[in-house]
Scaffold this active site. Sequence first.
Site, mmCIF file in Angstrom:
data_model
loop_
_atom_site.group_PDB
_atom_site.id
_atom_site.type_symbol
_atom_site.label_atom_id
_atom_site.label_comp_id
_atom_site.label_asym_id
_atom_site.label_seq_id
_atom_site.Cartn_x
_atom_site.Cartn_y
_atom_site.Cartn_z
ATOM 1 N N TYR A 86 -9.236 -8.668 2.016
ATOM 2 C CA TYR A 86 -8.100 -7.766 2.186
ATOM 3 C C TYR A 86 -8.224 -6.954 3.469
ATOM 4 O O TYR A 86 -9.309 -6.720 3.980
ATOM 5 C CB TYR A 86 -8.009 -6.802 0.994
ATOM 6 C CG TYR A 86 -9.163 -5.830 0.960
ATOM 7 C CD1 TYR A 86 -9.060 -4.581 1.576
ATOM 8 C CD2 TYR A 86 -10.369 -6.178 0.371
ATOM 9 C CE1 TYR A 86 -10.142 -3.709 1.601
ATOM 10 C CE2 TYR A 86 -11.447 -5.312 0.383
ATOM 11 C CZ TYR A 86 -11.324 -4.080 1.000
ATOM 12 O OH TYR A 86 -12.397 -3.223 1.034
ATOM 13 N N PHE B 219 -7.099 1.064 7.519
ATOM 14 C CA PHE B 219 -7.985 2.067 6.916
ATOM 15 C C PHE B 219 -9.123 1.437 6.142
ATOM 16 O O PHE B 219 -10.128 2.091 5.870
ATOM 17 C CB PHE B 219 -7.215 3.063 6.033
ATOM 18 C CG PHE B 219 -6.512 2.442 4.850
ATOM 19 C CD1 PHE B 219 -7.188 2.183 3.674
ATOM 20 C CD2 PHE B 219 -5.171 2.130 4.925
ATOM 21 C CE1 PHE B 219 -6.546 1.609 2.589
ATOM 22 C CE2 PHE B 219 -4.511 1.559 3.849
ATOM 23 C CZ PHE B 219 -5.205 1.298 2.677
ATOM 24 N N TYR C 229 -1.786 5.750 -4.180
ATOM 25 C CA TYR C 229 -2.491 7.009 -4.437
ATOM 26 C C TYR C 229 -1.555 8.166 -4.757
ATOM 27 O O TYR C 229 -1.983 9.314 -4.845
ATOM 28 C CB TYR C 229 -3.416 7.337 -3.250
ATOM 29 C CG TYR C 229 -4.517 6.308 -3.118
ATOM 30 C CD1 TYR C 229 -5.637 6.351 -3.938
ATOM 31 C CD2 TYR C 229 -4.410 5.265 -2.211
ATOM 32 C CE1 TYR C 229 -6.633 5.378 -3.842
ATOM 33 C CE2 TYR C 229 -5.402 4.300 -2.113
ATOM 34 C CZ TYR C 229 -6.500 4.359 -2.928
ATOM 35 O OH TYR C 229 -7.486 3.406 -2.832
#
Length: 181
Positions: A55, A65, A125
Amino acid sequence: TEGDKYKKAETPKLQKYIDDNKLKVEKLPSGLQIATTTAGTGAHPKAGDSGKVHYTGRLVSGKVFDTSLPEVAKKANIYNPGREPYTTLNLVIGQGNVIPGFDQGVLKMKKGGKSTLLIPSSLAYGEQGMQGGMIGPFTPLVFEIELVDVIAGKGGAVAPTAPTAVAPGTAPADPHAGHNH
């Protein structure tokens, strides 16, 4: 409120990413959008199966990130030699071990497939964001994922495998390694 402002900005941000990258997406009722890059031809995972996934996680700005690929990490300037060897994310699918959008995306794939997941914050998130990270409140995420392998979980119809011979002087592999009981 401030939060509503960020929340309202999510859909246009995701749409801009889709348009800028000329992605053809399928939108699920949950809000997850999936662009299939390469259709897999192998096993279709079910909740409870284990998956090996490469990924790369990006913000909609394109900033990486997190990734399981060292060459991507180096290019994005987030390479960490202490993390070597970089390897696939090995997870039990559909068990809440990753953000919901990631789980849902993997469940829509087949082994060998590559997809781009466009994940609204409600499946990532959320309003909290990720403490101490680059992911703020109401941040939509983009994950490019490759489903490298699918290992049937307990309860699936799996042919028993023959025990493997162990070379003299070596310990047999721990049959419980990787299982969190």
